[in-house]
Design a protein around this motif. Structure first.
Motif, mmCIF file in Angstrom:
data_model
loop_
_atom_site.group_PDB
_atom_site.id
_atom_site.type_symbol
_atom_site.label_atom_id
_atom_site.label_comp_id
_atom_site.label_asym_id
_atom_site.label_seq_id
_atom_site.Cartn_x
_atom_site.Cartn_y
_atom_site.Cartn_z
ATOM 1 N N GLU A 1 97.295 47.156 53.798
ATOM 2 C CA GLU A 1 98.116 47.470 54.971
ATOM 3 C C GLU A 1 97.250 47.780 56.184
ATOM 4 N N ASP A 2 96.149 48.490 55.964
ATOM 5 C CA ASP A 2 95.246 48.802 57.072
ATOM 6 C C ASP A 2 94.604 47.530 57.618
ATOM 7 N N LEU A 3 94.191 46.654 56.715
ATOM 8 C CA LEU A 3 93.567 45.395 57.134
ATOM 9 C C LEU A 3 94.565 44.548 57.911
ATOM 10 N N ALA A 4 95.789 44.465 57.420
ATOM 11 C CA ALA A 4 96.811 43.674 58.118
ATOM 12 C C ALA A 4 97.098 44.250 59.497
ATOM 13 N N ALA A 5 97.123 45.581 59.604
ATOM 14 C CA ALA A 5 97.389 46.214 60.899
ATOM 15 C C ALA A 5 96.252 45.933 61.878
ATOM 16 N N ARG A 6 95.012 45.977 61.393
ATOM 17 C CA ARG A 6 93.876 45.744 62.282
ATOM 18 C C ARG A 6 93.808 44.299 62.764
ATOM 19 N N LEU A 7 94.344 43.381 61.962
ATOM 20 C CA LEU A 7 94.292 41.973 62.333
ATOM 21 C C LEU A 7 95.626 41.475 62.872
ATOM 22 N N ALA A 8 96.475 42.421 63.281
ATOM 23 C CA ALA A 8 97.807 42.047 63.755
ATOM 24 C C ALA A 8 97.751 41.199 65.016
ATOM 25 N N ASP A 9 96.658 41.303 65.789
ATOM 26 C CA ASP A 9 96.571 40.516 67.021
ATOM 27 C C ASP A 9 96.261 39.049 66.750
ATOM 28 N N GLN A 10 96.133 38.674 65.475
ATOM 29 C CA GLN A 10 95.834 37.289 65.122
ATOM 30 C C GLN A 10 97.078 36.581 64.584
ATOM 31 N N ARG A 11 98.253 37.015 65.007
ATOM 32 C CA ARG A 11 99.493 36.424 64.515
ATOM 33 C C ARG A 11 99.684 34.985 64.980
ATOM 34 N N ASP A 12 98.895 34.537 65.956
ATOM 35 C CA ASP A 12 99.039 33.150 66.382
ATOM 36 C C ASP A 12 98.437 32.189 65.377
ATOM 37 N N ASP A 13 97.682 32.705 64.399
ATOM 38 C CA ASP A 13 97.140 31.863 63.341
ATOM 39 C C ASP A 13 98.096 31.929 62.149
ATOM 40 N N ALA A 14 98.849 30.864 61.947
ATOM 41 C CA ALA A 14 99.885 30.871 60.918
ATOM 42 C C ALA A 14 99.305 31.066 59.528
ATOM 43 N N ARG A 15 98.154 30.454 59.256
ATOM 44 C CA ARG A 15 97.563 30.576 57.919
ATOM 45 C C ARG A 15 97.251 32.028 57.596
ATOM 46 N N THR A 16 96.669 32.730 58.541
ATOM 47 C CA THR A 16 96.375 34.150 58.345
ATOM 48 C C THR A 16 97.660 34.920 58.083
ATOM 49 N N ASP A 17 98.673 34.656 58.872
ATOM 50 C CA ASP A 17 99.941 35.363 58.745
ATOM 51 C C ASP A 17 100.588 35.106 57.385
ATOM 52 N N VAL A 18 100.533 33.863 56.915
ATOM 53 C CA VAL A 18 101.161 33.510 55.643
ATOM 54 C C VAL A 18 100.485 34.220 54.472
ATOM 55 N N VAL A 19 99.172 34.169 54.434
ATOM 56 C CA VAL A 19 98.467 34.766 53.296
ATOM 57 C C VAL A 19 98.646 36.282 53.291
ATOM 58 N N PHE A 20 98.543 36.903 54.471
ATOM 59 C CA PHE A 20 98.820 38.338 54.534
ATOM 60 C C PHE A 20 100.250 38.639 54.106
ATOM 61 N N GLY A 21 101.191 37.801 54.557
ATOM 62 C CA GLY A 21 102.589 38.035 54.220
ATOM 63 C C GLY A 21 102.836 37.988 52.733
ATOM 64 N N ILE A 22 102.249 37.010 52.041
ATOM 65 C CA ILE A 22 102.402 36.921 50.593
ATOM 66 C C ILE A 22 101.788 38.146 49.915
ATOM 67 N N ALA A 23 100.607 38.535 50.363
ATOM 68 C CA ALA A 23 99.932 39.693 49.765
ATOM 69 C C ALA A 23 100.770 40.961 49.941
ATOM 70 N N LEU A 24 101.312 41.167 51.129
ATOM 71 C CA LEU A 24 102.109 42.371 51.379
ATOM 72 C C LEU A 24 103.413 42.342 50.581
ATOM 73 N N ALA A 25 103.997 41.148 50.409
ATOM 74 C CA ALA A 25 105.200 41.049 49.578
ATOM 75 C C ALA A 25 104.879 41.394 48.130
ATOM 76 N N GLU A 26 103.747 40.901 47.619
ATOM 77 C CA GLU A 26 103.347 41.246 46.254
ATOM 78 C C GLU A 26 103.086 42.740 46.119
#
Length: 962
Positions: free
Chosen positions: A686-711
């Motif tokens: 969660e901390d890593l995702a929050a720190r990289l939140a400004d990279q939401r324009d990269d869909a690949r980053t968003d998808v992999v983080f999203g799957i990890a957070l859902a798990e």
């Protein structure tokens, strides 16, 4: 404001703290000792000592502590001992009363006569030694002495007396001092030389944080208040110094550059120097790089004797350090502080002097830097272009980009810039876009490419305009959501050259057009695509463009994979890579090798795919393309392979990248997230995702983080959040131009599994589950826009495994948990060990529900053992819970989690036990020396060991080694 560092859990100091703990335990068993804790100011000595003191007090150790103060040459006699003994309690003071001479240190014991008497040094030393020995006979004693670099002569003599008489007392002495304050004639040096020969005295040299540790520390200080880019910049500027981290974090939150308190602290060291030495130091600050002796002599206007005297003083006081043929500041922040203290006119004069020298004997980069800062703009423009060319030849795209950006900045400020620079603005924009793309600065690459398109359109040259659009499309490809822009750029480029004769530009555009899956042209026939590529290859041959021809061969090799001719695809891809390497077309070579990794994965050779991915990014690094799209793809592919293989320690060590641009750091960080989730480190994800939140324009980053957070949400017992996360991911994937079937299945399987958990809960409450089942069917029905993707990825185990899990979980969602479906999921995940364990766990539950207890128990034992070895805490807890609910026994019981070594850690420790160094361990296991050191540090922390030898001994005692 950031929190004080002492309020944050200790980071990155487990080996050193382990050594101190070991010394304290030995002292408690009658082996007196001392540890000298050395390090630069602010590196964390006091913080480490505070941690030891806190633990010691908690364990009933008598702690006496005192510190020296910087009060001039004479000092305050015995100050740290006065302070330490002043902490004695009433009973302990009564004990001290048997040594009347201690009244010299304890005012409460002093008699009127003693106050005027000369100190009886020997009796006093004996008394302090005797008192400490008596106290240690009752309880172990920790004597903590801080800042010995400021100790007076009497204190130093008493310390030497005590350390030379350490024997069987239950006593540990820990003394700290600053290494950066110890110039060559410092009075503490003789004491250190003397005590270092004593067998009871050890030493810890406390170094700065590693890059990853500095980032973690700044992140903890900032508490989410800083964006990821700023956080990494602060960590880098600090150079791992904990105090600098705190000060710079506070300044960043206020929007300041260098905080006043830190500035004063740094400049105080310089102010102690002589005027002439300060003059030289100030000159070195203007160089911004290594300052050679001859260059300093000319800029400062000093003869060799005067210059050498000044440099010797600066080195003696640890302000400058000699490096090869020149001098540099000991710390970059010290240079920054001195430079900021220069007057404007002083800066201009300094840079003008350095520019004169650089014009004769320096590099174009040095000339560009100093000319710009001395306001000689024409010279700066010409030198910037030459410096960019030189950096490009040296495979340093990041540096080339900086020089090109300076040249573009100067363009409108210099009369006749084309004549000065030797090229036009379009050429500079083109080069800047290419270098930004190679350096991983994708946003800037797109910006410069768009500007190049605008300039090219003014030339009325169709091929030039098409080439500019080709570069824009190439720069846009990593952004998976910019499908329309890519398609538009490629379409416009093709329209411009469609009816023109064969040329390099036409071949490039046609080859890019053939890679239809990149920008989302739906469902073209592979034979039609191959025709485009073959025409591009023919054009390239006719135009004499071997790199474009090789690139076309890479695409043809990929199409062979689409036709399910995997072996042929690998053969053609390997040949294309060899041809590209022979002509120096590195990007083409890397693309060919990366495509081979996909074929290896389809062949279920996941280990081979991981090795090939590592080869890709390491080759990219050597070519200066480590942070380019293909270099980052190589890293993330390897991380995913290591994740499903269960090689998590190696993967996380690979993910600890330094100096990466925002795009690369976000992508690589995202692929470490599933591993952290699998280990149960949810807060870190969660901390890593929050720190990289400004990279939401990269869909690949968003998808992999999203799957990890859902798990993570599902493991934590929040299936509603897991379903919402999976839905969000699938929505994001639908907007991507390269929608991965594997990602779709992975996300859908996660969401349906969480819905199945909800359905099981609802059925236990007697509620209807029809709506949940409908939601699951909806998630499972998600498909990519192009059927080509399904054809391409359908044979790959990273698609087949989650697809089989999805089918089995749909059955579970409907209330028909089918063991055969889970057995099939286990089979499909055979090449992916971690995912296979997840399927085996669910298989065991289905077997248990159908009354096959023996088969369920076998799977439970297998998964429990493997999850324990992996460190997969959530999975192991789930298996334990299943075993309890099924009243099954897990063979061997549950070992304490902190007592379990991962297979890689065990391998490292076995080699260490055989006497190998970290470098030799790394060579034996095909990992870096740093990675081996990281593994060993974790082993020592888990075993509570303070040294390599103690770690081996403890592992043998616990039966963890043969």
């Amino acid at each position: 404001m950031p929190r004080l560092g002492t309020s944050i859990p200790l980071l990155g100091r487990e080996p050193e703290l382990g050594t101190l703990r070991t010394a304290l335990r030995r002292a408690g068993s009658g082996q007196a000792g001392a540890v000298l804790l050395a390090g630069d100011a602010g590196v964390g000595k006091s913080r480490l000592l505070t941690e030891l003191v806190t633990e010691a007090e908690r364990d009933g150790v008598t702690v006496l502590s005192g510190r020296c103060l910087d009060v001039g040459e004479a000092g305050l006699p015995y100050l740290p001992f006065v302070e330490a003994l002043g902490r004695l309690g009433a009973e302990q003071r009564e004990l001290a009363a048997q040594w009347p001479v201690l009244g010299l240190l304890l005012p409460a014991l002093a008699s009127p006569e003693q106050a005027g008497q000369a100190m009886e040094r020997l009796r006093l030393f004996d008394a302090v030694h005797g008192l400490l020995s008596e106290l240690a006979a009752r309880h172990p004693v920790l004597l903590a002495l801080e800042d010995l670099h400021w100790a007076d002569v009497s204190t130093r003599d008493l310390v030497l007396f005590l350390l030379s008489r350490l024997d069987t007392q239950n006593l540990l002495v820990v003394a700290t001092y600053r290494t950066d304050d110890l110039h060559r004639r410092h009075p503490l040096r003789p004491l250190l030389a003397e005590v270092s020969r004593l067998p009871a005295v050890g030493r810890i040299e406390l170094g700065p944080f590693s890059a990853a540790e500095a980032v973690a520390f700044v992140s903890a200080l900032a508490e989410g208040a800083l964006p990821d880019t700023t956080l990494h910049a602060v960590a880098e500027r600090s150079e791992g110094n904990a105090f600098f981290c705190e000060e710079l974090t506070a300044a960043a939150q206020r929007g300041a550059s260098l905080p006043g308190g830190l500035l004063e602290l740094l400049l105080a060291r310089v102010e102690r120097l002589s005027p002439e030495t300060r003059r030289v130091v100030r000159a070195v600050s203007g160089a911004a790089q290594l300052s050679e002796h001859a260059c300093l002599r000319e800029v400062c206007g000093l003869d060799d004797t005067a210059l050498e005297t000044a440099l010797r003083e600066a080195v003696l006081h640890n302000v400058l350090v000699p490096a090869e043929d020149g001098y540099a500041f000991r710390h970059a922040l010290l240079r920054e502080a001195v430079y900021d203290d220069l007057l404007p006119g002083e800066r201009v004069r300094l840079h003008a002097g350095f520019a004169r020298v650089a014009g004769r004997i320096g590099t174009p980069a040095a000339l560009a830097y100093h000319s710009f800062r001395s306001h000689d703009l024409p010279t700066a423009l010409a030198a910037s272009v030459r410096a960019a060319d030189e950096a490009t030849r040296m495979h340093a795209p990041g540096e080339a980009l900086q020089h090109l950006e300076q040249a573009l900045q100067l363009w409108d400020a210099v009369p006749g810039p084309e004549g000065v620079a030797g090229r036009d603005e379009l050429a500079l924009l083109w080069s800047a876009s290419g270098m930004a793309f190679a350096a991983g600065e994708i946003d800037r690459a797109v910006t410069y490419a768009r500007s190049a398109v605008t300039r090219a359109d003014l030339r009325n040259d169709p091929e030039l305009a098409a080439d500019a659009r080709h570069q824009l499309a190439t720069a846009l490809i990593p952004f998976d959501t910019r499908r329309a822009e890519v398609s538009q750029a490629v379409g416009e480029a093709w329209d411009l050259v469609r009816d023109r004769p064969a040329s390099v530009v036409r071949a490039k555009v046609l080859a890019l057009r053939a890679r239809a899956w990149v920008w989302g042209v739906p469902d073209l026939d592979v034979d039609e695509l191959s025709g485009h590529v073959e025409q591009a290859i023919a054009d390239a041959r006719a135009a004499g463009a071997p790199d474009v021809e090789a690139d076309g061969l890479v695409t043809l090799a990929a199409f062979e994979s689409w036709r399910e001719r995997t072996a042929r695809s690998i053969e053609l891809g390997t040949a294309a890579a060899e041809r590209a390497a022979a002509i120096g077309a590195t990007r083409v070579e890397l693309r060919a090798l990366h495509n081979i990794t996909s074929n290896l994965l389809i062949s279920r050779d996941v280990r081979g795919a991981a090795r090939m991915s590592a080869q890709v990014w390491q080759r990219a690094e050597r070519a200066g393309l480590g942070w380019s799209d293909v270099g980052v793809e190589g890293r993330t592919s390897e991380l995913f392979d290591l994740y499903v293989l269960g090689d998590w320690d190696d993967a996380l060590a690979r993910a600890e990248v330094t100096g990466a641009p925002r795009f690369a750091r976000a992508r690589i960080g995202a692929y470490s997230a599933p591993i952290l989730v699998a280990q149960g480190r949810f807060a870190e994800v969660e901390d890593l995702a929050a720190r990289l939140a400004d990279q939401r324009d990269d869909a690949r980053t968003d998808v992999v983080f999203g799957i990890a957070l859902a798990e993570a949400a599902q493991w934590r017992g929040d299936p509603l959040a897991a379903v919402a996360g999976a839905r969000s991911v699938l929505d994001r994937i639908r907007a991507m131009s390269r929608s991965s079937v594997a990602d779709i299945r992975w996300a859908a399987a996660t969401g349906v599994s969480a819905l199945a958990d909800l359905a099981e809960q609802a059925r236990r409450r007697g509620e209807d589950t029809g709506e949940l089942a409908g939601a699951g069917e909806e998630l499972a029905a998600t498909e990519p826009a192009s059927l080509l993707h399904v054809r391409l990825e359908a044979r790959s185990p990273d698609t087949l495994a989650p697809t089989a899990r999805l089918t089995a979980d749909l059955n579970r969602l409907r209330g028909q948990d089918d063991p055969d479906a889970w057995a099939h999921a286990v089979k499909e995940a055979e090449a992916l060990p971690y995912w296979q364990l997840l399927a085996r766990w669910r298989w065991a539950a289905a077997l248990l529900a159908h009354g096959d207890r023996d088969a369920a128990a076998e799977q439970i034992r297998l998964v429990h053992t493997a999850a324990t070895e992996l460190g997969a805490r959530p999975l192991r807890s789930a298996v334990d819970d299943l075993a309890r609910r099924g009243r099954l026994t897990v063979a061997g019981g549950s070992a304490p989690e902190d007592d379990v070594l991962t297979p890689r850690e065990r391998s490292v420790l076995e080699l260490v036990a055989g006497g190998l160094t970290n470098r030799q361990v790394g060579e034996r296991l095909f990992i870096s020396e740093k990675t081996a050191s990281v593994h060993l540090s974790r082993v020592m922390a888990k075993l509570g060991a303070g040294s390599r030898a103690e770690a081996v001994s403890r592992a043998h005692q616990r039966g963890l080694l043969g």
